[in-house]
Write an enzyme that holds these catalytic residues in place. Structure first.
Site, mmCIF file in Angstrom:
data_model
loop_
_atom_site.group_PDB
_atom_site.id
_atom_site.type_symbol
_atom_site.label_atom_id
_atom_site.label_comp_id
_atom_site.label_asym_id
_atom_site.label_seq_id
_atom_site.Cartn_x
_atom_site.Cartn_y
_atom_site.Cartn_z
ATOM 1 N N ASN A 31 36.350 37.983 31.435
ATOM 2 C CA ASN A 31 36.105 37.017 32.516
ATOM 3 C C ASN A 31 37.250 37.120 33.519
ATOM 4 O OD1 ASN A 31 35.565 34.836 34.138
ATOM 5 N ND2 ASN A 31 36.063 33.277 32.600
ATOM 6 N N LYS A 54 37.446 35.794 36.377
ATOM 7 C CA LYS A 54 37.595 34.588 37.213
ATOM 8 C C LYS A 54 37.684 34.999 38.687
ATOM 9 C CE LYS A 54 39.560 32.322 33.247
ATOM 10 N NZ LYS A 54 40.307 31.216 32.704
ATOM 11 N N HIS A 74 31.383 27.155 32.174
ATOM 12 C CA HIS A 74 32.815 27.351 31.898
ATOM 13 C C HIS A 74 33.552 26.056 32.249
ATOM 14 C CE1 HIS A 74 36.917 28.792 32.164
ATOM 15 N NE2 HIS A 74 36.528 29.850 31.463
ATOM 16 N N GLU A 108 36.198 25.513 33.727
ATOM 17 C CA GLU A 108 36.717 25.444 35.097
ATOM 18 C C GLU A 108 35.624 25.021 36.073
ATOM 19 O OE1 GLU A 108 38.474 29.331 35.092
ATOM 20 O OE2 GLU A 108 40.019 28.625 33.726
ATOM 21 N N GLU A 154 35.441 27.472 23.780
ATOM 22 C CA GLU A 154 36.711 27.608 24.491
ATOM 23 C C GLU A 154 37.383 26.239 24.587
ATOM 24 O OE1 GLU A 154 36.931 31.214 27.223
ATOM 25 O OE2 GLU A 154 35.866 29.694 28.342
ATOM 26 N N GLY A 214 44.199 29.709 29.437
ATOM 27 C CA GLY A 214 45.267 30.064 30.375
ATOM 28 C C GLY A 214 46.598 29.406 30.075
ATOM 29 N N SER A 216 43.221 31.938 25.706
ATOM 30 C CA SER A 216 44.476 32.655 25.473
ATOM 31 C C SER A 216 44.356 33.753 24.414
ATOM 32 C CB SER A 216 45.604 31.685 25.120
ATOM 33 O OG SER A 216 45.861 30.827 26.213
HETATM 34 P P1 PGA Z 1 42.255 32.901 29.149
HETATM 35 O O1 PGA Z 1 40.846 32.451 29.758
HETATM 36 O O2 PGA Z 1 41.998 34.044 28.220
HETATM 37 O O3 PGA Z 1 43.085 33.289 30.335
HETATM 38 O O4 PGA Z 1 42.804 31.717 28.414
HETATM 39 C C1 PGA Z 1 39.704 32.436 28.962
HETATM 40 C C2 PGA Z 1 38.552 31.900 29.752
HETATM 41 O O5 PGA Z 1 38.755 30.969 30.544
HETATM 42 O O6 PGA Z 1 37.425 32.364 29.624
#
Ligand code: PGA
Length: 247
Positions: free
Chosen positions: A24, A26, A106, A108, A174, A180, A212
């Protein structure tokens, strides 16, 4: 309906499922970044690798991943397939340019775009109807976990976000506090949550962990019994790290 990616999860050697690695990206990337990235990516993997770049780069990433036999996914789609929705992208358009997957719900998007589970449900319905495999994200906040409500919160998200379907789906667990941040759920927390998710899904569905995931923890997370793959954000932007995770 295009179910090719899910159907291909079986290996030739006796039905053992390979893992699913979703990158992903983003809102990151550029033409220059993509050129350099794919020069450093090690070709071929027994696993299903799905690249989810931002919309403008779907086609260029598509041309790079053909030789690897990797898959293409988007990071969202609309609840409708066409119409007066300025700035939005439909599932039909994603199919048209070669996507097989779409990430939906997601955290976000739930946080910054006020996407409710009801909206995620409608988007998932449209994605499935159109022939995309949705990767439906669920996860608790730190407060939910600290107050021991994490299982109930995620269960509610599953009930409200996932439409009734016989199409195999991908669910990504998640934890919001792990995305992140460099914090990862413990293996026992992951197993506990995946167990709960598995009991609420069809046996054909796949359950991924995200939050992460790095070269340091990917292999032990992927070796857990009910972890079918990982959703990788930050580390998927570093070809050396992604190579190691895939290997
Ligand atoms: P990350 O993001 O690996 O940077 O924690 C995962 C995600 O948001 O899908």
């Amino acid at each position: 309906m295009n179910q090719l990616p899910m159907n291909q999860l079986e290996t030739a050697s006796g039905g053992k499922m390979s893992k699913i690695i979703v990158a992903n990206w983003k809102m990151n990337g550029s033409n220059a970044f993509i050129n350099t990235f794919f020069q450093k990516l090690t070709p071929k993997s027994p696993h299903k690798v799905v690249f989810c770049p931002p919309y403008p780069y779907l086609s260029v990433v598509s041309s790079h991943i053909k030789e690897y036999h990797y898959y293409l996914g988007a990071q969202d789609c609309h609840t409708n397939n066409a119409g007066a929705f300025t700035g939005d992208i439909s599932a039909e358009m994603l199919i048209d340019i070669g996507c097989q997957y779409v990430i939906l719900g997601h955290s976000e998007r739930r946080q910054h775009h006020q996407e409710t589970s009801d909206i995620v449900f409608k988007k998932s319905q449209m994605a499935i109807h159109t022939g995309l495999t949705p990767i439906i994200c669920v996860g608790e906040t730190l407060n939910d976990r600290n107050t021991k409500n994490h299982l109930d919160v995620v269960k509610q998200q599953l009930i409200q976000s996932i439409p009734q379907t016989t199409t195999p789906l991908i669910i990504a667990y998640e934890p919001v506090w792990a995305i992140g941040t460099g914090l990862t759920a413990t293996l026992s927390d992951i197993v506990e949550m995946h167990q709960m998710i598995t009991t609420h899904c069809q046996h054909k569905d796949k359950v991924l962990y995200g939050g992460s995931v790095t070269t340091d923890n990917a292999s032990e997370i992927l070796s857990q019994p009910n972890v079918d793959g990982v959703l990788v954000g930050g580390a998927s932007l570093k070809p050396e790290m992604l190579n190691t995770i895939i290997e």
